[in-house]
Design a protein around this motif. Structure first.
Motif, PDB file in Angstrom:
ATOM      1  N   GLN A  94      47.909  50.372  44.868  1.00  0.00           N
ATOM      2  CA  GLN A  94      48.956  49.605  44.183  1.00  0.00           C
ATOM      3  C   GLN A  94      48.380  48.594  43.189  1.00  0.00           C
ATOM      4  OE1 GLN A  94      52.088  50.371  44.467  1.00  0.00           O
ATOM      5  NE2 GLN A  94      51.649  51.921  46.036  1.00  0.00           N
ATOM      6  N   LEU A  95      47.052  48.563  43.056  1.00  0.00           N
ATOM      7  CA  LEU A  95      46.412  47.615  42.147  1.00  0.00           C
ATOM      8  C   LEU A  95      46.410  48.188  40.727  1.00  0.00           C
ATOM      9  CD1 LEU A  95      44.941  44.859  42.088  1.00  0.00           C
ATOM     10  CD2 LEU A  95      42.800  46.099  42.392  1.00  0.00           C
ATOM     11  N   GLY A  96      47.505  47.991  40.022  1.00  0.00           N
ATOM     12  CA  GLY A  96      47.633  48.476  38.651  1.00  0.00           C
ATOM     13  C   GLY A  96      47.303  47.393  37.640  1.00  0.00           C
ATOM     14  N   PRO A  97      47.439  47.679  36.346  1.00  0.00           N
ATOM     15  CA  PRO A  97      47.116  46.694  35.296  1.00  0.00           C
ATOM     16  C   PRO A  97      47.879  45.384  35.440  1.00  0.00           C
ATOM     17  CG  PRO A  97      47.413  48.876  34.348  1.00  0.00           C
ATOM     18  CD  PRO A  97      47.819  48.982  35.781  1.00  0.00           C
ATOM     19  N   HIS A  98      49.164  45.462  35.804  1.00  0.00           N
ATOM     20  CA  HIS A  98      49.968  44.254  35.957  1.00  0.00           C
ATOM     21  C   HIS A  98      49.433  43.384  37.083  1.00  0.00           C
ATOM     22  CE1 HIS A  98      53.366  41.574  36.342  1.00  0.00           C
ATOM     23  NE2 HIS A  98      53.614  42.003  37.566  1.00  0.00           N
ATOM     24  N   GLU A  99      49.098  44.018  38.212  1.00  0.00           N
ATOM     25  CA  GLU A  99      48.573  43.277  39.357  1.00  0.00           C
ATOM     26  C   GLU A  99      47.206  42.676  39.047  1.00  0.00           C
ATOM     27  OE1 GLU A  99      51.845  45.602  40.480  1.00  0.00           O
ATOM     28  OE2 GLU A  99      49.972  46.337  39.588  1.00  0.00           O
ATOM     29  N   ILE A 100      46.379  43.400  38.302  1.00  0.00           N
ATOM     30  CA  ILE A 100      45.063  42.876  37.918  1.00  0.00           C
ATOM     31  C   ILE A 100      45.221  41.603  37.096  1.00  0.00           C
ATOM     32  CG2 ILE A 100      43.000  43.339  36.522  1.00  0.00           C
ATOM     33  CD1 ILE A 100      43.295  46.308  37.371  1.00  0.00           C
ATOM     34  N   SER A 101      46.125  41.626  36.134  1.00  0.00           N
ATOM     35  CA  SER A 101      46.351  40.429  35.310  1.00  0.00           C
ATOM     36  C   SER A 101      46.864  39.266  36.155  1.00  0.00           C
ATOM     37  CB  SER A 101      47.350  40.737  34.183  1.00  0.00           C
ATOM     38  OG  SER A 101      46.765  41.552  33.185  1.00  0.00           O
ATOM     39  N   ARG A 102      47.744  39.557  37.112  1.00  0.00           N
ATOM     40  CA  ARG A 102      48.282  38.488  37.953  1.00  0.00           C
ATOM     41  C   ARG A 102      47.194  37.830  38.792  1.00  0.00           C
ATOM     42  NH1 ARG A 102      52.815  40.798  41.507  1.00  0.00           N
ATOM     43  NH2 ARG A 102      52.928  38.629  42.218  1.00  0.00           N
ATOM     44  N   VAL A 103      46.282  38.634  39.329  1.00  0.00           N
ATOM     45  CA  VAL A 103      45.172  38.059  40.102  1.00  0.00           C
ATOM     46  C   VAL A 103      44.302  37.189  39.200  1.00  0.00           C
ATOM     47  CG1 VAL A 103      43.075  38.558  41.410  1.00  0.00           C
ATOM     48  CG2 VAL A 103      45.133  39.928  41.800  1.00  0.00           C
ATOM     49  N   LEU A 104      44.000  37.672  38.002  1.00  0.00           N
ATOM     50  CA  LEU A 104      43.182  36.898  37.068  1.00  0.00           C
ATOM     51  C   LEU A 104      43.854  35.579  36.698  1.00  0.00           C
ATOM     52  CD1 LEU A 104      41.965  39.773  34.701  1.00  0.00           C
ATOM     53  CD2 LEU A 104      40.571  38.508  36.352  1.00  0.00           C
ATOM     54  N   LEU A 105      45.155  35.617  36.494  1.00  0.00           N
ATOM     55  CA  LEU A 105      45.884  34.403  36.154  1.00  0.00           C
ATOM     56  C   LEU A 105      45.828  33.381  37.285  1.00  0.00           C
ATOM     57  CD1 LEU A 105      49.023  35.887  34.366  1.00  0.00           C
ATOM     58  CD2 LEU A 105      47.244  34.489  33.319  1.00  0.00           C
ATOM     59  N   ARG A 106      45.838  33.853  38.505  1.00  0.00           N
ATOM     60  CA  ARG A 106      45.759  32.941  39.641  1.00  0.00           C
ATOM     61  C   ARG A 106      44.365  32.332  39.799  1.00  0.00           C
ATOM     62  NH1 ARG A 106      49.453  35.169  44.664  1.00  0.00           N
ATOM     63  NH2 ARG A 106      51.292  35.730  43.431  1.00  0.00           N
ATOM     64  N   CYS A 107      43.390  32.928  39.125  1.00  0.00           N
ATOM     65  CA  CYS A 107      42.010  32.439  39.211  1.00  0.00           C
ATOM     66  C   CYS A 107      41.621  31.589  38.004  1.00  0.00           C
ATOM     67  CB  CYS A 107      41.036  33.615  39.331  1.00  0.00           C
ATOM     68  SG  CYS A 107      41.180  34.573  40.843  1.00  0.00           S
ATOM     69  N   GLN A 108      42.591  31.110  37.239  1.00  0.00           N
ATOM     70  CA  GLN A 108      42.271  30.381  36.013  1.00  0.00           C
ATOM     71  C   GLN A 108      41.403  29.158  36.262  1.00  0.00           C
ATOM     72  OE1 GLN A 108      45.231  30.253  32.614  1.00  0.00           O
ATOM     73  NE2 GLN A 108      46.612  30.537  34.329  1.00  0.00           N
ATOM     74  N   SER A 109      41.588  28.522  37.399  1.00  0.00           N
ATOM     75  CA  SER A 109      40.809  27.319  37.689  1.00  0.00           C
ATOM     76  C   SER A 109      39.449  27.627  38.286  1.00  0.00           C
ATOM     77  CB  SER A 109      41.588  26.411  38.649  1.00  0.00           C
ATOM     78  OG  SER A 109      41.844  27.082  39.873  1.00  0.00           O
ATOM     79  N   ASP A 110      39.151  28.909  38.496  1.00  0.00           N
ATOM     80  CA  ASP A 110      37.877  29.318  39.100  1.00  0.00           C
ATOM     81  C   ASP A 110      37.380  30.560  38.379  1.00  0.00           C
ATOM     82  OD1 ASP A 110      35.711  29.965  40.656  1.00  0.00           O
ATOM     83  OD2 ASP A 110      36.819  30.164  42.540  1.00  0.00           O
ATOM     84  N   HIS A 111      36.676  30.354  37.269  1.00  0.00           N
ATOM     85  CA  HIS A 111      36.240  31.487  36.451  1.00  0.00           C
ATOM     86  C   HIS A 111      35.297  32.416  37.203  1.00  0.00           C
ATOM     87  CE1 HIS A 111      32.695  28.852  35.839  1.00  0.00           C
ATOM     88  NE2 HIS A 111      32.059  29.998  35.655  1.00  0.00           N
ATOM     89  N   SER A 112      34.527  31.859  38.160  1.00  0.00           N
ATOM     90  CA  SER A 112      33.606  32.679  38.930  1.00  0.00           C
ATOM     91  C   SER A 112      34.352  33.719  39.759  1.00  0.00           C
ATOM     92  CB  SER A 112      32.751  31.790  39.840  1.00  0.00           C
ATOM     93  OG  SER A 112      31.881  32.576  40.641  1.00  0.00           O
ATOM     94  N   SER A 113      35.428  33.301  40.394  1.00  0.00           N
ATOM     95  CA  SER A 113      36.247  34.239  41.176  1.00  0.00           C
ATOM     96  C   SER A 113      36.905  35.268  40.261  1.00  0.00           C
ATOM     97  CB  SER A 113      37.317  33.475  41.955  1.00  0.00           C
ATOM     98  OG  SER A 113      36.749  32.671  42.960  1.00  0.00           O
ATOM     99  N   ALA A 114      37.389  34.821  39.120  1.00  0.00           N
ATOM    100  CA  ALA A 114      38.030  35.735  38.172  1.00  0.00           C
ATOM    101  C   ALA A 114      37.047  36.802  37.706  1.00  0.00           C
ATOM    102  CB  ALA A 114      38.580  34.961  36.984  1.00  0.00           C
ATOM    103  N   LEU A 115      35.827  36.384  37.377  1.00  0.00           N
ATOM    104  CA  LEU A 115      34.826  37.331  36.888  1.00  0.00           C
ATOM    105  C   LEU A 115      34.371  38.265  38.003  1.00  0.00           C
ATOM    106  CD1 LEU A 115      33.356  38.073  34.299  1.00  0.00           C
ATOM    107  CD2 LEU A 115      31.524  36.499  34.952  1.00  0.00           C
ATOM    108  N   THR A 116      34.228  37.733  39.217  1.00  0.00           N
ATOM    109  CA  THR A 116      33.872  38.570  40.361  1.00  0.00           C
ATOM    110  C   THR A 116      34.905  39.663  40.564  1.00  0.00           C
ATOM    111  OG1 THR A 116      32.670  36.825  41.528  1.00  0.00           O
ATOM    112  CG2 THR A 116      33.563  38.600  42.879  1.00  0.00           C
ATOM    113  N   PHE A 117      36.163  39.284  40.513  1.00  0.00           N
ATOM    114  CA  PHE A 117      37.238  40.257  40.689  1.00  0.00           C
ATOM    115  C   PHE A 117      37.252  41.277  39.560  1.00  0.00           C
ATOM    116  CE2 PHE A 117      41.675  41.320  39.510  1.00  0.00           C
ATOM    117  CZ  PHE A 117      41.975  42.162  40.576  1.00  0.00           C
ATOM    118  N   PHE A 118      37.126  40.810  38.314  1.00  0.00           N
ATOM    119  CA  PHE A 118      37.166  41.702  37.157  1.00  0.00           C
ATOM    120  C   PHE A 118      36.043  42.738  37.241  1.00  0.00           C
ATOM    121  CE2 PHE A 118      36.203  42.871  32.755  1.00  0.00           C
ATOM    122  CZ  PHE A 118      37.468  43.179  32.268  1.00  0.00           C
ATOM    123  N   ASN A 119      34.832  42.296  37.566  1.00  0.00           N
ATOM    124  CA  ASN A 119      33.696  43.218  37.666  1.00  0.00           C
ATOM    125  C   ASN A 119      33.852  44.165  38.839  1.00  0.00           C
ATOM    126  OD1 ASN A 119      32.336  42.230  35.398  1.00  0.00           O
ATOM    127  ND2 ASN A 119      31.308  40.633  36.575  1.00  0.00           N
TER     128      ASN A 119
END
Length: 253
Positions: A94-119
């Motif tokens: 169920q992890l589609g493009p929309h869900e990926i963006s939502r997770v990244l948005l929730r990580c705005q205050s923690d770029h390390s977590s956002a980058l970890t998730f993206f990679n």
């Protein structure tokens, strides 16, 4: 102090879709810069899932994929275990493009977590992020002033979109998507200067000049480093007239 642009996005998108710019200037707002995070809204359409999913345990509920991954990312010690977590494997489809963006948005205050998730999405799940997914992580990194990693992802994105034709969405390009994501993201206008530099360094000096012109039209004042990079690229291709155009713009700001 970084100045942020108050953009009326629907008007700006209309100008992009017509491939022309109006003579209307877009004012800078000196009060828009803030150290606090903006309120996030899920502005994109959500997929419809059966309400019976809510009867399942949280780790088996497809509706819960964003909440579950975001919760795991908040615990830094769990970053590596995220890849081996059995409790989320059942809902990863169920992890589609929309869900990926939502997770990244929730990580705005923690770029390390956002980058970890993206990679993790890109390298371990073998999911190709969409153009919008890339633009969201780029804004997160630029906002956090992690410029070196942002430039690496910009170069990667340009290669995929402009050379390989991957990640393209309808008629919208990188610039349009970067602008579009400012509606939901905290953002730093330096990302648009970085796009100029990334195009030039990638040998696409014409695209760099086009981006520079768009920045001027939307009142994004270019910095000296981006201008010098563009001038260097234009001079290598003997674009003398265009060099003077950039030089004159530098003198007018």
């Amino acid at each position: 102090m970084i100045r942020r642009l108050s953009i009326y996005l629907p008007t700006l998108f209309q100008s992009f879709s017509n491939s022309t710019f109006t003579n209307e200037t877009l004012p800078f707002s000196s009060s828009s810069s803030s150290s606090t995070l903006i309120t996030l809204h899920d502005s994109h359409s959500k997929r419809t899932l059966s309400p019976f999913y809510n009867l399942l345990p949280p780790t088996q509920n497809p509706n819960n994929v964003v909440n579950l991954i975001s919760s795991i990312l908040k615990h830094k010690s769990s970053h590596l275990s995220l890849l081996q977590s059995n409790e989320i494997k059942g809902i990863l489809p169920q992890l589609g493009p929309h869900e990926i963006s939502r997770v990244l948005l929730r990580c705005q205050s923690d770029h390390s977590s956002a980058l970890t998730f993206f990679n993790w999405v890109k390298n371990d799940l073998n999911i190709t992020p969409t153009l919008q997914n890339y633009c969201v992580i780029l804004h997160v990194l630029a906002w956090s002033r992690v410029f070196s990693q942002a430039m690496e992802l910009l170069a990667e994105l340009i290669q995929m979109v402009e050379v390989e034709g991957v990640c393209a969405s309808s008629n919208e390009g990188i610039y349009e998507n970067l602008v579009g994501c400012t509606e939901d993201c905290n953002w730093n206008p330096v990302i648009f200067d970085m796009l100029v530099k990334a195009y030039v360094k990638g040998g696409m000096v014409e695209k760099g000049l086009e981006t520079f012109r768009r920045n001027i039209e939307t009142c994004l004042i270019p910095n000296v480093i981006a201008c010098n990079c563009l001038l260097s690229g234009l001079s290598r291709f003997n674009y003398i007239t265009q060099c003077w155009e950039v030089y004159e713009e530098m003198g007018s700001v």
